[in-house]
Design a protein around this motif. Sequence first.
Motif, mmCIF file in Angstrom:
data_model
loop_
_atom_site.group_PDB
_atom_site.id
_atom_site.type_symbol
_atom_site.label_atom_id
_atom_site.label_comp_id
_atom_site.label_asym_id
_atom_site.label_seq_id
_atom_site.Cartn_x
_atom_site.Cartn_y
_atom_site.Cartn_z
ATOM 1 N N MET A 1 0.844 -1.188 0.000
ATOM 2 C CA MET A 1 0.000 0.000 0.000
ATOM 3 C C MET A 1 0.888 1.249 0.000
ATOM 4 O O MET A 1 1.129 1.873 1.015
ATOM 5 C CB MET A 1 -0.906 -0.020 1.229
ATOM 6 N N SER A 2 1.425 1.592 -1.156
ATOM 7 C CA SER A 2 2.391 2.695 -1.213
ATOM 8 C C SER A 2 1.779 4.019 -1.636
ATOM 9 O O SER A 2 2.484 5.006 -1.799
ATOM 10 C CB SER A 2 3.538 2.330 -2.167
ATOM 11 N N GLY A 3 0.450 4.049 -1.839
ATOM 12 C CA GLY A 3 -0.192 5.313 -2.171
ATOM 13 C C GLY A 3 0.146 5.829 -3.552
ATOM 14 O O GLY A 3 0.208 7.041 -3.765
ATOM 15 N N HIS A 106 13.348 18.723 3.195
ATOM 16 C CA HIS A 106 13.185 17.701 2.167
ATOM 17 C C HIS A 106 12.593 16.430 2.784
ATOM 18 O O HIS A 106 12.398 16.351 3.999
ATOM 19 C CB HIS A 106 14.525 17.358 1.510
ATOM 20 N N ALA A 107 12.360 15.434 1.945
ATOM 21 C CA ALA A 107 11.830 14.155 2.420
ATOM 22 C C ALA A 107 12.936 13.202 2.877
ATOM 23 O O ALA A 107 12.633 12.069 3.260
ATOM 24 C CB ALA A 107 11.013 13.496 1.309
ATOM 25 N N ASP A 108 14.182 13.646 2.862
ATOM 26 C CA ASP A 108 15.308 12.758 3.181
ATOM 27 C C ASP A 108 15.114 12.041 4.518
ATOM 28 O O ASP A 108 15.182 10.814 4.591
ATOM 29 C CB ASP A 108 16.618 13.547 3.233
ATOM 30 N N GLN A 113 13.536 7.281 7.687
ATOM 31 C CA GLN A 113 13.004 6.727 8.924
ATOM 32 C C GLN A 113 11.845 5.770 8.653
ATOM 33 O O GLN A 113 11.688 4.766 9.342
ATOM 34 C CB GLN A 113 12.543 7.869 9.846
ATOM 35 N N LYS A 114 11.031 6.063 7.656
ATOM 36 C CA LYS A 114 9.872 5.215 7.353
ATOM 37 C C LYS A 114 10.276 3.900 6.698
ATOM 38 O O LYS A 114 9.823 2.834 7.109
ATOM 39 C CB LYS A 114 8.893 5.959 6.439
#
Length: 361
Positions: A1-3, A106-108, A113-114
């Motif tokens: 479920m990666s959207g 940023h999303a780094d 972490q996710k």
Amino acid sequence: MSGDSFGKLFKITNWGESHGPAIGCVVEGCPAGIPLTETDIQPFLDKRRPGQSQLVTQRNEADQVKILSGVVDGKTTGTAISLLIENNNNRSKDYSEFAKLYRPSHADFTYQQKYGIRDVAGGGRSSARTTASNVAAGAIALKVLQRANIEILSWVDSVGTISAKIDADQVTEALIESNPVRCPDLVAAKAMEEKILAIRKAGDTIGGVVKCVVRGAPIGLGEPLFDKLEADLAKAMLSINASKGFEFGSGFAGTELIGSQHNDIFYQDENSQIKTHTNHSGGIQGGISNGMDIYFRVAFKPVATLMQQQQTVDTSGNAIEYHGRGRHDPCVLPRAVPIVDAMTAIVLCDHWLRHQAYCHS
């Protein structure tokens, strides 16, 4: 479920990374018999592509779309349409040093972490590069919406503190495309352009607002609970990279009015059509379109990558300094306009097809 998918009846699934071999999209639910070729899609990608002016990133991608399935003899077959856009101008080495640090805003950090892993080059899946696929899908949605005579116009309404002074009724596609900022107020557009260039020269970035109006939407699009039309529009807009706010109809300004000022009073016009004297509702009431113009605004933050020194931490948490690298937009607004158009078209196409399928009118 990666959207990676969006929509119900008209559904898109986006795939690919910024510096991978290609990006693309699979479109499901497009009716059969719609005239469609790559030349129908390409003009919309040309509006979004990088390198089109000094106001945007100079990454030189042609963004040539290829239709791999779902079209025979220039018409859709009703099966899944697969779209491919090759990445040809990657400079992954610009990002190699970022593997050991987290760039501010940023999303780094969150991605690492996710998932425990991240694609450093260009931000990978979190890159705005992936929006090109949505624009291609939006072009198909617009082809379908031609059957309903729906018009979608988006434009740059503000950059920083510089705002357009033009009524939405006066806005045309020609005015929007008359300048590289994509602002229909030509005086404001000039000031915006000068501001963006000055910001770029300083190695900084700036944000702003895109406004969208939908003309000719029929009565009845949307549903009264979780699939409210404005709710789906909000999700679509806030899925766009760098978007930070969504304001529908009267928005926050409506909170300064009292109910007797804010209510849209119904009347019957000379053609026996029921309309409203005002349009604080933004063309949607109870989650369902009422036949008036639909309008909303989307706020975009300043781009996170700056061409100047910043403080951050490395992946071990140690404080360090770093300098932005790569080719980035000093302001996303000019290239955000076709993305807002596309995501609006995808939402409206999905709801229009659903309305056709199970409503009495």
